[in-house]
Scaffold this motif. Structure first.
Motif, mmCIF file in Angstrom:
data_model
loop_
_atom_site.group_PDB
_atom_site.id
_atom_site.type_symbol
_atom_site.label_atom_id
_atom_site.label_comp_id
_atom_site.label_asym_id
_atom_site.label_seq_id
_atom_site.Cartn_x
_atom_site.Cartn_y
_atom_site.Cartn_z
ATOM 1 N N ALA A 38 72.863 63.055 53.797
ATOM 2 C CA ALA A 38 71.833 63.833 53.109
ATOM 3 C C ALA A 38 72.380 64.301 51.768
ATOM 4 C CB ALA A 38 71.387 65.009 53.972
ATOM 5 N N PHE A 39 72.343 63.403 50.804
ATOM 6 C CA PHE A 39 72.860 63.638 49.452
ATOM 7 C C PHE A 39 71.862 63.041 48.473
ATOM 8 C CE2 PHE A 39 74.942 61.153 46.038
ATOM 9 C CZ PHE A 39 75.318 62.204 45.229
ATOM 10 N N THR A 40 71.624 63.735 47.362
ATOM 11 C CA THR A 40 70.710 63.201 46.359
ATOM 12 C C THR A 40 71.014 63.779 44.979
ATOM 13 O OG1 THR A 40 68.373 62.759 45.867
ATOM 14 C CG2 THR A 40 68.907 64.973 46.632
ATOM 15 N N ALA A 41 70.597 63.050 43.960
ATOM 16 C CA ALA A 41 70.650 63.550 42.591
ATOM 17 C C ALA A 41 69.515 64.561 42.413
ATOM 18 C CB ALA A 41 70.471 62.396 41.603
ATOM 19 N N VAL A 42 69.752 65.587 41.595
ATOM 20 C CA VAL A 42 68.734 66.599 41.334
ATOM 21 C C VAL A 42 68.328 66.576 39.867
ATOM 22 C CG1 VAL A 42 68.244 69.088 41.312
ATOM 23 C CG2 VAL A 42 69.515 68.082 43.220
ATOM 24 N N SER A 43 69.298 66.577 38.955
ATOM 25 C CA SER A 43 69.007 66.721 37.530
ATOM 26 C C SER A 43 70.109 66.057 36.702
ATOM 27 C CB SER A 43 68.935 68.218 37.195
ATOM 28 O OG SER A 43 68.887 68.444 35.813
ATOM 29 N N LEU A 44 69.714 65.507 35.552
ATOM 30 C CA LEU A 44 70.703 64.961 34.618
ATOM 31 C C LEU A 44 71.129 65.998 33.591
ATOM 32 C CD1 LEU A 44 69.238 61.380 34.029
ATOM 33 C CD2 LEU A 44 71.137 62.063 35.520
ATOM 34 N N GLU A 45 70.230 66.924 33.234
ATOM 35 C CA GLU A 45 70.529 67.979 32.266
ATOM 36 C C GLU A 45 70.005 69.306 32.791
ATOM 37 O OE1 GLU A 45 69.424 67.054 28.242
ATOM 38 O OE2 GLU A 45 69.909 64.950 28.547
ATOM 39 N N PRO A 46 70.801 70.141 33.357
ATOM 40 C CA PRO A 46 72.237 69.985 33.596
ATOM 41 C C PRO A 46 72.475 68.989 34.732
ATOM 42 C CG PRO A 46 71.486 72.004 34.632
ATOM 43 C CD PRO A 46 70.312 71.447 33.873
ATOM 44 N N PRO A 47 73.686 68.437 34.812
ATOM 45 C CA PRO A 47 73.975 67.441 35.846
ATOM 46 C C PRO A 47 74.154 68.106 37.218
ATOM 47 C CG PRO A 47 75.932 67.863 34.535
ATOM 48 C CD PRO A 47 74.813 68.640 33.901
ATOM 49 N N LEU A 48 73.156 67.915 38.099
ATOM 50 C CA LEU A 48 73.162 68.569 39.405
ATOM 51 C C LEU A 48 72.948 67.555 40.524
ATOM 52 C CD1 LEU A 48 70.787 71.598 38.599
ATOM 53 C CD2 LEU A 48 73.301 71.580 38.579
ATOM 54 N N VAL A 49 73.638 67.777 41.649
ATOM 55 C CA VAL A 49 73.433 66.995 42.865
ATOM 56 C C VAL A 49 73.252 67.963 44.031
ATOM 57 C CG1 VAL A 49 74.735 64.994 42.035
ATOM 58 C CG2 VAL A 49 75.912 66.769 43.367
ATOM 59 N N LEU A 50 72.717 67.455 45.156
ATOM 60 C CA LEU A 50 72.438 68.288 46.313
ATOM 61 C C LEU A 50 72.989 67.631 47.570
ATOM 62 C CD1 LEU A 50 69.205 70.098 47.238
ATOM 63 C CD2 LEU A 50 70.053 68.388 48.814
ATOM 64 N N VAL A 51 73.598 68.435 48.432
ATOM 65 C CA VAL A 51 73.993 67.990 49.768
ATOM 66 C C VAL A 51 73.383 68.962 50.768
ATOM 67 C CG1 VAL A 51 76.107 66.845 49.037
ATOM 68 C CG2 VAL A 51 76.198 69.229 49.736
ATOM 69 N N SER A 52 72.984 68.430 51.909
ATOM 70 C CA SER A 52 72.376 69.228 52.965
ATOM 71 C C SER A 52 73.311 69.225 54.162
ATOM 72 C CB SER A 52 71.021 68.613 53.344
ATOM 73 O OG SER A 52 70.429 69.302 54.418
ATOM 74 N N LEU A 53 73.739 70.426 54.597
ATOM 75 C CA LEU A 53 74.692 70.545 55.693
ATOM 76 C C LEU A 53 74.105 71.365 56.840
ATOM 77 C CD1 LEU A 53 77.979 71.322 53.722
ATOM 78 C CD2 LEU A 53 77.190 69.115 54.588
ATOM 79 N N ASP A 54 74.322 70.892 58.043
ATOM 80 C CA ASP A 54 73.916 71.606 59.249
ATOM 81 C C ASP A 54 74.619 72.960 59.276
ATOM 82 O OD1 ASP A 54 73.836 72.567 61.982
ATOM 83 O OD2 ASP A 54 73.295 70.534 62.595
ATOM 84 N N ARG A 55 73.865 74.017 59.508
ATOM 85 C CA ARG A 55 74.428 75.372 59.531
ATOM 86 C C ARG A 55 75.561 75.518 60.545
ATOM 87 N NH1 ARG A 55 71.804 79.206 56.795
ATOM 88 N NH2 ARG A 55 69.671 78.773 56.141
ATOM 89 N N ARG A 56 75.518 74.727 61.620
ATOM 90 C CA ARG A 56 76.527 74.840 62.680
ATOM 91 C C ARG A 56 77.825 74.118 62.333
ATOM 92 N NH1 ARG A 56 72.993 72.111 67.102
ATOM 93 N NH2 ARG A 56 72.808 70.817 65.270
ATOM 94 N N SER A 57 77.811 73.313 61.282
ATOM 95 C CA SER A 57 78.999 72.525 60.953
ATOM 96 C C SER A 57 80.093 73.404 60.342
ATOM 97 C CB SER A 57 78.650 71.387 59.981
ATOM 98 O OG SER A 57 78.348 71.889 58.701
ATOM 99 N N ARG A 58 81.308 73.016 60.586
ATOM 100 C CA ARG A 58 82.452 73.750 60.027
ATOM 101 C C ARG A 58 82.416 73.711 58.494
ATOM 102 N NH1 ARG A 58 88.814 72.411 60.949
ATOM 103 N NH2 ARG A 58 89.584 74.306 59.987
ATOM 104 N N LEU A 59 82.066 72.541 57.943
ATOM 105 C CA LEU A 59 82.052 72.402 56.485
ATOM 106 C C LEU A 59 81.026 73.327 55.839
ATOM 107 C CD1 LEU A 59 83.474 70.841 54.197
ATOM 108 C CD2 LEU A 59 81.511 69.293 54.232
ATOM 109 N N CYS A 60 79.912 73.568 56.510
ATOM 110 C CA CYS A 60 78.886 74.445 55.941
ATOM 111 C C CYS A 60 79.464 75.823 55.648
ATOM 112 C CB CYS A 60 77.687 74.546 56.877
ATOM 113 S SG CYS A 60 76.303 75.462 56.169
ATOM 114 N N GLY A 61 80.238 76.350 56.579
ATOM 115 C CA GLY A 61 80.854 77.653 56.370
ATOM 116 C C GLY A 61 81.910 77.635 55.277
ATOM 117 N N LEU A 62 82.587 76.505 55.122
ATOM 118 C CA LEU A 62 83.641 76.402 54.111
ATOM 119 C C LEU A 62 83.094 76.195 52.699
ATOM 120 C CD1 LEU A 62 86.205 74.098 55.958
ATOM 121 C CD2 LEU A 62 86.439 76.542 55.469
#
Length: 185
Positions: A38-62
């Motif tokens: 779950a990754f996508t480009a959001v904007s070129l100006e400013p350059p933004l991307v988005l990732v979607s993480l499960d709230r229960r995942s360890r990485l989400c908290g980090l």
């Protein structure tokens, strides 16, 4: 009508995605990562991307307020995807840290290093938007994910080349470039 979450997941799995490993520095200074499609480009100006993480995942908290790297996996990196999906199976080769201090994986198809921009409530997920600080592209073919399985582009794959001249104010008109020339669609 109630939506069955398992059936919705199965339906959404029919959308083919690339495979990424999102990495960040842990509180103890060690690198951490998780396989994410779950990754996508959001904007070129400013350059933004988005990732979607499960709230229960360890990485989400980090990831909260931390720089992160999106590592786009190459077709031969299925074992690496499984490793970061909770099935440890190998020693991980880390590259030198990115410009923003987030760890990155060695040998990926591409990497995009980001600083935190904003986080949004996404139901059972958190949507993290990052501002791109650095990126690098390598030659190769992507690892793909479809219907719960990993795939890769076959040798007979004949891509259509995108002509980005239609990405301006007249974006309603699209053009496709092939080896035979450009045509309007």
């Amino acid at each position: 009508m109630a939506i069955d979450p398992k059936e919705l997941r199965r339906c959404l799995g029919h959308f083919t995605t690339g495979v990424t490993v999102i990495t960040c520095q842990g509180e103890d200074g060690t690198p951490h990562g998780a396989t994410v499609n779950a990754f996508t480009a959001v904007s070129l100006e400013p350059p933004l991307v988005l990732v979607s993480l499960d709230r229960r995942s360890r990485l989400c908290g980090l990831l909260e307020a931390r720089a992160f790297t999106v590592n786009v996996l190459e077709s031969a990196q299925k074992d690496l995807a499984l490793h970061f999906a909770g099935r440890p199976n190998q020693e991980v080769r880390w590259a030198a840290d990115s410009a923003c201090g987030a760890p990155r994986l060695d040998g990926t198809l591409a990497h995009i290093s980001c600083t935190p921009w904003q986080a949004y409530d996404g139901g059972d997920h958190v949507l993290y938007v990052g501002e791109v600080q650095q990126f690098h592209i390598h030659e190769g073919r992507p690892l793909l994910f479809h219907s719960g399985q990993f795939h890769h582009l076959g040798g007979d794959h004949n891509p259509l080349l995108w002509d980005d001249s239609a990405d301006g104010p007249d974006a309603g008109v699209s053009f496709i470039s092939t080896l035979a020339g450009t045509r309007r669609v």
